[in-house]
Design a protein around this motif. Structure first.
Motif, PDB file in Angstrom:
ATOM      1  N   VAL A 212      -3.402  19.955   0.099  1.00  0.00           N
ATOM      2  CA  VAL A 212      -4.329  18.824   0.143  1.00  0.00           C
ATOM      3  C   VAL A 212      -4.799  18.438  -1.249  1.00  0.00           C
ATOM      4  N   LYS A 213      -4.801  17.146  -1.505  1.00  0.00           N
ATOM      5  CA  LYS A 213      -5.440  16.586  -2.699  1.00  0.00           C
ATOM      6  C   LYS A 213      -6.298  15.414  -2.249  1.00  0.00           C
ATOM      7  N   HIS A 214      -7.538  15.371  -2.726  1.00  0.00           N
ATOM      8  CA  HIS A 214      -8.442  14.289  -2.371  1.00  0.00           C
ATOM      9  C   HIS A 214      -8.590  13.345  -3.547  1.00  0.00           C
ATOM     10  N   SER A 215      -8.633  12.041  -3.261  1.00  0.00           N
ATOM     11  CA  SER A 215      -8.822  11.043  -4.309  1.00  0.00           C
ATOM     12  C   SER A 215     -10.061  10.224  -4.009  1.00  0.00           C
ATOM     13  N   HIS A 216     -10.978  10.184  -4.968  1.00  0.00           N
ATOM     14  CA  HIS A 216     -12.128   9.297  -4.839  1.00  0.00           C
ATOM     15  C   HIS A 216     -12.313   8.541  -6.154  1.00  0.00           C
ATOM     16  N   ASP A 217     -11.180   8.082  -6.682  1.00  0.00           N
ATOM     17  CA  ASP A 217     -11.162   7.343  -7.940  1.00  0.00           C
ATOM     18  C   ASP A 217     -11.929   6.036  -7.769  1.00  0.00           C
ATOM     19  N   LEU A 218     -12.953   5.823  -8.607  1.00  0.00           N
ATOM     20  CA  LEU A 218     -13.757   4.607  -8.505  1.00  0.00           C
ATOM     21  C   LEU A 218     -13.069   3.409  -9.150  1.00  0.00           C
ATOM     22  N   GLU A 219     -12.055   3.655  -9.961  1.00  0.00           N
ATOM     23  CA  GLU A 219     -11.364   2.556 -10.625  1.00  0.00           C
ATOM     24  C   GLU A 219     -10.259   2.039  -9.722  1.00  0.00           C
ATOM     25  N   ASP A 220     -10.689   1.512  -8.582  1.00  0.00           N
ATOM     26  CA  ASP A 220      -9.727   0.996  -7.620  1.00  0.00           C
ATOM     27  C   ASP A 220      -9.057  -0.265  -8.157  1.00  0.00           C
ATOM     28  N   CYS A 221      -7.894  -0.570  -7.583  1.00  0.00           N
ATOM     29  CA  CYS A 221      -7.193  -1.780  -7.980  1.00  0.00           C
ATOM     30  C   CYS A 221      -8.011  -3.012  -7.605  1.00  0.00           C
TER      31      CYS A 221
ATOM     32  N   PHE B 201       7.833   8.202  -5.036  1.00  0.00           N
ATOM     33  CA  PHE B 201       6.737   9.125  -5.315  1.00  0.00           C
ATOM     34  C   PHE B 201       5.729   8.505  -6.276  1.00  0.00           C
ATOM     35  N   HIS B 202       6.218   7.752  -7.250  1.00  0.00           N
ATOM     36  CA  HIS B 202       5.328   7.047  -8.167  1.00  0.00           C
ATOM     37  C   HIS B 202       4.457   6.058  -7.392  1.00  0.00           C
ATOM     38  N   LEU B 203       5.070   5.357  -6.452  1.00  0.00           N
ATOM     39  CA  LEU B 203       4.344   4.363  -5.657  1.00  0.00           C
ATOM     40  C   LEU B 203       3.262   5.011  -4.812  1.00  0.00           C
ATOM     41  N   ILE B 204       3.593   6.082  -4.080  1.00  0.00           N
ATOM     42  CA  ILE B 204       2.601   6.642  -3.169  1.00  0.00           C
ATOM     43  C   ILE B 204       1.473   7.344  -3.933  1.00  0.00           C
ATOM     44  N   LYS B 205       1.767   7.885  -5.107  1.00  0.00           N
ATOM     45  CA  LYS B 205       0.696   8.450  -5.935  1.00  0.00           C
ATOM     46  C   LYS B 205      -0.263   7.354  -6.381  1.00  0.00           C
ATOM     47  N   HIS B 206       0.293   6.223  -6.806  1.00  0.00           N
ATOM     48  CA  HIS B 206      -0.552   5.094  -7.201  1.00  0.00           C
ATOM     49  C   HIS B 206      -1.402   4.637  -6.015  1.00  0.00           C
ATOM     50  N   MET B 207      -0.791   4.522  -4.849  1.00  0.00           N
ATOM     51  CA  MET B 207      -1.507   4.076  -3.662  1.00  0.00           C
ATOM     52  C   MET B 207      -2.631   5.038  -3.317  1.00  0.00           C
ATOM     53  N   HIS B 208      -2.366   6.336  -3.433  1.00  0.00           N
ATOM     54  CA  HIS B 208      -3.378   7.331  -3.106  1.00  0.00           C
ATOM     55  C   HIS B 208      -4.537   7.298  -4.094  1.00  0.00           C
ATOM     56  N   GLN B 209      -4.231   7.115  -5.348  1.00  0.00           N
ATOM     57  CA  GLN B 209      -5.257   7.167  -6.383  1.00  0.00           C
ATOM     58  C   GLN B 209      -6.100   5.904  -6.449  1.00  0.00           C
ATOM     59  N   HIS B 210      -5.544   4.772  -6.066  1.00  0.00           N
ATOM     60  CA  HIS B 210      -6.234   3.503  -6.310  1.00  0.00           C
ATOM     61  C   HIS B 210      -6.446   2.638  -5.075  1.00  0.00           C
ATOM     62  N   HIS B 211      -5.993   3.093  -3.920  1.00  0.00           N
ATOM     63  CA  HIS B 211      -6.191   2.334  -2.689  1.00  0.00           C
ATOM     64  C   HIS B 211      -6.821   3.238  -1.655  1.00  0.00           C
ATOM     65  N   ASN B 212      -7.512   2.645  -0.714  1.00  0.00           N
ATOM     66  CA  ASN B 212      -8.182   3.426   0.322  1.00  0.00           C
ATOM     67  C   ASN B 212      -7.188   3.778   1.426  1.00  0.00           C
ATOM     68  N   ILE B 213      -6.283   4.701   1.093  1.00  0.00           N
ATOM     69  CA  ILE B 213      -5.232   5.101   2.021  1.00  0.00           C
ATOM     70  C   ILE B 213      -5.217   6.621   2.115  1.00  0.00           C
ATOM     71  N   THR B 214      -5.031   7.099   3.327  1.00  0.00           N
ATOM     72  CA  THR B 214      -4.893   8.524   3.591  1.00  0.00           C
ATOM     73  C   THR B 214      -3.431   8.813   3.902  1.00  0.00           C
ATOM     74  N   PHE B 215      -2.917   9.909   3.362  1.00  0.00           N
ATOM     75  CA  PHE B 215      -1.502  10.247   3.520  1.00  0.00           C
ATOM     76  C   PHE B 215      -1.331  11.573   4.255  1.00  0.00           C
ATOM     77  N   LEU B 216      -0.338  11.591   5.128  1.00  0.00           N
ATOM     78  CA  LEU B 216       0.117  12.823   5.752  1.00  0.00           C
ATOM     79  C   LEU B 216       1.634  12.816   5.675  1.00  0.00           C
ATOM     80  N   MET B 217       2.205  13.777   4.947  1.00  0.00           N
ATOM     81  CA  MET B 217       3.643  13.740   4.688  1.00  0.00           C
ATOM     82  C   MET B 217       4.280  15.111   4.872  1.00  0.00           C
ATOM     83  N   VAL B 218       5.385  15.114   5.586  1.00  0.00           N
ATOM     84  CA  VAL B 218       6.241  16.290   5.675  1.00  0.00           C
ATOM     85  C   VAL B 218       7.323  16.155   4.621  1.00  0.00           C
ATOM     86  N   SER B 219       7.541  17.207   3.855  1.00  0.00           N
ATOM     87  CA  SER B 219       8.570  17.166   2.826  1.00  0.00           C
ATOM     88  C   SER B 219       9.103  18.569   2.563  1.00  0.00           C
ATOM     89  N   HIS B 220      10.391  18.637   2.223  1.00  0.00           N
ATOM     90  CA  HIS B 220      10.977  19.897   1.775  1.00  0.00           C
ATOM     91  C   HIS B 220      10.998  19.970   0.251  1.00  0.00           C
TER      92      HIS B 220
END
Length: 266
Positions: A234-243, A191-210
């Motif tokens: 839904v949460k949108h990320s447009h963080d300009l401080e990309d990796c 979860f830490h990894l995918i949050k980082h990826m969402h916030q700092h990389h140009n990646i879109t996520f679609l996830m099923v979870s319980h």
């Protein structure tokens, strides 16, 4: 005088997935009815719903493994039936959809994430091998690389499929219950990894979870939309401080290092 940010505004509102009146029925029994939803670039969408709500069916239609009874689906602006650029998509299906007799090693499974559907086999370059090694190392399965995938435990298999989905730097990552059968430490790190990826990389996520706690803690307490029994958070990320690093393998390395230091956080 304009700043660099003003001169080059960040635009991330391109539609990645478009669902238009999508319905599906098994033997005339409705499962999904008239779903209309659009997922934009850099959205993180969490799907929540009871068993039988049609969440997995919806994901399988999006990746072209099933066809809707009615309605249409577009990926990156193209009808899913015409879409060919599958290397832009990472997909981790439910663990129970895997055939344990599939004759491939863990390393071969992870490397297959670099192949498109039209090129199931290709010569593995040195760079490909390094990406694979880093993905295996990050998911703590490097010692299992030579084993047959069917010999692994459920949690080990899921780590291998996560490594496979991440190795090709996907623009869209689709995850169907990705942490089922994985220990709590690896879940937290993932979860830490995918949050980082969402916030700092140009990646879109679609996830099923319980995991309602995880979904709501990151995506908010209220769904943006509900279609039948499926709720879309839904949460949108447009963080300009990309990796500075654009290759996701650096994120995989950082995940492993953080887990080894015991400093993974959410």
């Amino acid at each position: 005088m304009q700043t660099k940010q003003q001169q080059q505004p960040f635009v991330c509102h391109q539609p990645i997935i478009e669902l238009n009146d999508v319905s599906f029925a098994y033997e005339h029994k409705p499962v999904i009815d008239d779903v209309c939803f659009s997922i934009q670039e850099r959205d993180f969408v969490g799907l929540i719903g009871s068993n039988g709500a049609g969440k997995t069916t919806l994901l399988r239609m999006i990746v072209g493994l099933m066809k809707p009874t009615s309605g249409s689906i577009k990926l990156f602006g193209e009808p899913v039936g015409q879409f060919r650029d599958w290397n832009r998509i990472g997909y981790v299906p439910q663990k129970n959809s895997f055939n344990p007799l599939f004759p491939a090693t863990v390393r071969e499974v992870v490397l297959s994430g670099l192949y498109s559907r039209n090129k199931l086999f290709k010569r593995v370059s040195k760079a490909d091998g390094m990406k694979c090694d880093e993905a295996l190392h990050a998911m703590k399965i490097e010692d299992l690389a030579g084993k047959r995938i069917g010999q692994l435990s459920g949690g080990q298999q899921q780590r291998a499929f996560l490594a496979r989905a991440l190795i090709n730097n996907p623009a869209l990552l689709i995850l169907d219950e990705p942490t089922v059968g994985i220990d709590s430490e690896t879940q937290e790190g993932f979860f830490h990894l995918i949050k980082h990826m969402h916030q700092h990389h140009n990646i879109t996520f679609l996830m099923v979870s319980h995991d309602m706690e995880m979904i709501r803690s990151y995506l908010g307490q209220q769904p943006k939309q509900q279609c039948g029994k499926i709720k879309f958070y839904v949460k949108h990320s447009h963080d300009l401080e990309d990796c500075v690093e654009t290759d996701l393998t650096h994120s995989l390395r950082e995940l492993r290092h953080s887990m080894e230091r015991g400093k993974v956080g959410v």
